[in-house]
Design an enzyme around this catalytic site. Sequence first.
Site, PDB file in Angstrom:
ATOM      1  N   CYS A  63     -11.822 -28.388   7.957  1.00  0.00           N
ATOM      2  CA  CYS A  63     -10.646 -27.627   7.539  1.00  0.00           C
ATOM      3  C   CYS A  63      -9.458 -28.545   7.313  1.00  0.00           C
ATOM      4  CB  CYS A  63     -10.302 -26.583   8.607  1.00  0.00           C
ATOM      5  SG  CYS A  63      -8.845 -25.583   8.216  1.00  0.00           S
TER       6      CYS A  63
ATOM      7  N   HIS B 169      -4.266 -21.517  10.876  1.00  0.00           N
ATOM      8  CA  HIS B 169      -5.650 -21.889  10.635  1.00  0.00           C
ATOM      9  C   HIS B 169      -6.451 -20.726  10.061  1.00  0.00           C
ATOM     10  CE1 HIS B 169      -9.723 -23.336  11.006  1.00  0.00           C
ATOM     11  NE2 HIS B 169      -9.997 -22.197  11.612  1.00  0.00           N
TER      12      HIS B 169
ATOM     13  N   ASP C  56       0.860  -1.176   0.000  1.00  0.00           N
ATOM     14  CA  ASP C  56       0.000   0.000   0.000  1.00  0.00           C
ATOM     15  C   ASP C  56       0.900   1.231   0.000  1.00  0.00           C
ATOM     16  OD1 ASP C  56      -0.841   0.578   3.491  1.00  0.00           O
ATOM     17  OD2 ASP C  56       1.027   0.008   2.537  1.00  0.00           O
TER      18      ASP C  56
ATOM     19  N   ASP D 142      -8.175  -7.507   1.406  1.00  0.00           N
ATOM     20  CA  ASP D 142      -7.112  -7.666   2.398  1.00  0.00           C
ATOM     21  C   ASP D 142      -7.671  -7.266   3.756  1.00  0.00           C
ATOM     22  OD1 ASP D 142      -5.717  -4.928   3.637  1.00  0.00           O
ATOM     23  OD2 ASP D 142      -6.893  -4.578   1.804  1.00  0.00           O
TER      24      ASP D 142
ATOM     25  N   CYS E 225      -6.235 -27.523   7.157  1.00  0.00           N
ATOM     26  CA  CYS E 225      -4.965 -26.902   7.526  1.00  0.00           C
ATOM     27  C   CYS E 225      -4.206 -27.773   8.528  1.00  0.00           C
ATOM     28  CB  CYS E 225      -5.192 -25.505   8.106  1.00  0.00           C
ATOM     29  SG  CYS E 225      -5.561 -25.454   9.877  1.00  0.00           S
TER      30      CYS E 225
ATOM     31  N   CYS F 103      -5.613 -28.026  12.140  1.00  0.00           N
ATOM     32  CA  CYS F 103      -6.793 -28.876  12.318  1.00  0.00           C
ATOM     33  C   CYS F 103      -6.471 -30.342  12.073  1.00  0.00           C
ATOM     34  CB  CYS F 103      -7.921 -28.404  11.404  1.00  0.00           C
ATOM     35  SG  CYS F 103      -8.582 -26.797  11.921  1.00  0.00           S
TER      36      CYS F 103
END
Lengths: 410, 504
Positions: free
Chosen positions: A324, A355, A105, A279, A326, A329
């Site tokens: 999930c 996660h 940014d 974002d 990930c 998990c």
Amino acid sequence: MAGAATQASLESAPRIMRLVAECSRSRARAGELWLPHGTVATPVFMPVGTQATMKGITTEQLDALGCRICLGNTYHLGLRPGPELIQKANGLHGFMNWPHNLLTDSGGFQMVSLVSLSEVTEEGVRFRSPYDGNETLLSPEKSVQIQNALGSDIIMQLDDVVSSTVTGPRVEEAMYRSIRWLDRCIAAHQRPDKQNLFAIIQGGLDADLRATCLEEMTKRDVPGFAIGGLSGGESKSQFWRMVALSTSRLPKDKPRYLMGVGYATDLVVCVALGCDMFDCVFPTRTAVRLWQKERFGSALVPTGNLQLRKKVFEKDFGPIDPECTCPTCQKHSRAFLHALLHSDNTAALHHLTVHNIAYQLQLMSAVRTSIVEKRFPDFVRDFMGAMYGDPTLCPTWATDALASVGITLG
Amino acid sequence: MKLSLTKVVNGCRLGKIKNLGKTGDHTMDIPGCLLYTKTGSAPHLTHHTLHNIHGVPAMAQLTLSSLAEHHEVLTEYKEGVGKFIGMPESLLYCSLHDPVSPCPAGYVTNKSVSVWSVAGRVEMTVSKFMAIQKALQPDWFQCLSDGEVSCKEATSIKRVRKSVDRSLLFLDNCLRLQEESETLALSSRLECSGAISTQRSLLLLGSSDSPTSASRVTGTTGACCHTRLIFVFLVEMGFHSVGQAGLELLTSSDPPASASCWDYRHEPPCLVLQKSVIIGVIEGGDVMEERLRSARETAKRPVGGFLLDGFQGNPTTLEARLRLLSSVTAELPEDKPRLISGVSRPDEVLECIERGVDLFESFFPYQVTERGCALTFSFDYQPNPEETLLQQNGTQEEIKCMDQIKKIETTGCNQEITSFEINLKEKKYQEDFNPLVRGCSCYCCKNHTRAYIHHLLVTNELLAGVLLMMHNFEHYFGFFHYIREALKSDKLAQLKELIHRQAS
């Protein structure tokens, strides 16, 4: 106006976005961004790694989660470690060793969040560094110069940001100034072939001002547009109307980046309204606020979020989210994370960061698939059902926003 | 488990401990170290980042001080702390205290020992302690002991004697409780299965490696001959020692309807359960007589190994205690491992190995990480000659700066920066695009620069701790690997000299 492109040059300017599918009801689109560090599927959620790091997770972990673009912050990096050092380190990519895409940014948003330290003039924004007390002027030219040194794939114009709760002539002044600053950024940009400069539509919550800004900025030959000045303190009802107005006037063949939006419901609704990129610090900050006053330890789930520090999770031996995929998990239970969150081992936070980022990325991926498979409206209904218990219990603003693009709930 | 020594040279023991773990198929090298954890997790590291590290030890150290408060949860969980923390494959050793956080003195009584958790003091009697261990199900655990003598200076002989007496009493009580609970569990399960009626002296001898001998003896149960299920019962009360031939205690909480229906190709529902091994604790403060008494008496008990307690402190106190250490290990059986608590610095590790110690805690790399430093000491006692020159120059420069800084820095860990490490917060690393250690193959050195780590530290980013921990652990585990190599090739003197040169 000085920077306005001719119709011919606008049409021939390279497009970085390829549309893959469009929802026949709403304005949702699935696409691909073709960027210097690889292709990015859209809609996309971009995690924020403010100071050249994604909180406590390594770039390898971030890559393994499927992230292909994330954010760095020019304001912070411009102060520490500074653009000269980063340039010596082969740009921000080299400095943090991130092989995929980066978006920086302009540093402008900090004007709003750190307003006591800054003063805005036509020249730019005068800051007093909180670290060494030195005064810096962040001008459009300086911002682009820093971002050129950082080498990010997408860079943002410096805009005159005004909080969405501000009304009156200041909003108009900021809108017109942002257009002038866009032109200065375009002129100062040294690397248009390597870095894509996006414009940022301002105008606050005033439809006329926003429409004017849209009309002028779309005359400029930029590869993409951001919708700025929202996700502040405004009401959700005003928020979605400004988003919808913006997407209705932005070119279809260029990406639309809605800045600062990251809560799941907002993401889904704004995809319906025609946004491609998002974002937010929320998923990583909410994991990490352990070391600050707000002790969150918050994990994102389809029904909202779990405050894992709470006693109710002490003996909950299931994963955060059974659906999930990930690593957190796959390996750990809520009970273990609860125990770890009550210790001083920072690993607890990293498990949650992994996660939460996975959650956001998996959500966007599911959204995209539903658009490609022509069932996005059904996806939205299922999503709202899971989040609110029943699609009809979805907040009014969201229902209205979705209705405005042809999606009815319940 | 079985400890076999490959060689003993100048008091240093090189070897392996085999048949470890619930299924008896893990091995550990000695001399070696244990992975330091906090609340069951390596500090700063998730499973992913931990597995980026090369040479992670087979056994991790858990601390009761971080886990005791979760006793209830673990009891309800039933499946043991290894699975709970997401390390089901790792060997686990449970110590009483966290070697990094000193614990306040005055909390040991004749009946209880206290540990200090985040939630506060947890007082444990022998039965509470054993109940917690039952819920944890570690492979090894430090027996309840009175280690307070090391907390204070100039302790009276009376107090030292008491610490030895208490520790022995705790040990005997823990052993007794362990045996009682096993016999109880075993006979109730055998009765339930209907396969065997409880017999006081049911004796089945067999080797875990020979199915034929097993089949000879398992006729009474009708159980199959799968090598994993070869079991030996020694139900006779008061029988303490467990033989070396891979004896295993088989229990199942879900006994099959009849043993002969058991499909041996699949693991039985609730597995082969090796009992947790008690590690006896040698106390005795700085009093030779008491140290010897503690060693001799503890060695008489059926413990699986020994923990040498009370040798922690600052470098000068260890020096004074080294003679005691030699005398203690001389009293201990050769075929059981010797652990030491509170000693983790590279130079001290070598001193202790020379005095018969096998296993160490790895909290030193953690302390280095917490002060924003990276281990850089060299342990390659046989580098190529060019490298030596370069490294020497580097080391000298670093030592010069070290001297200046050592005087100023006192860190959050209440420890001064040692000469084994560099302080990444120093301004000179701001533009240093070298890895932490040239030639290091850790994730951090392969992917990042000193300049980047410096930036992360200056901006207070969590990733600094993650990356430094990965490097420091790998460097430290590499050091132990080199110790074993040096012992193998009779080069320990060179390694010792190299370490000493850097320990100034």
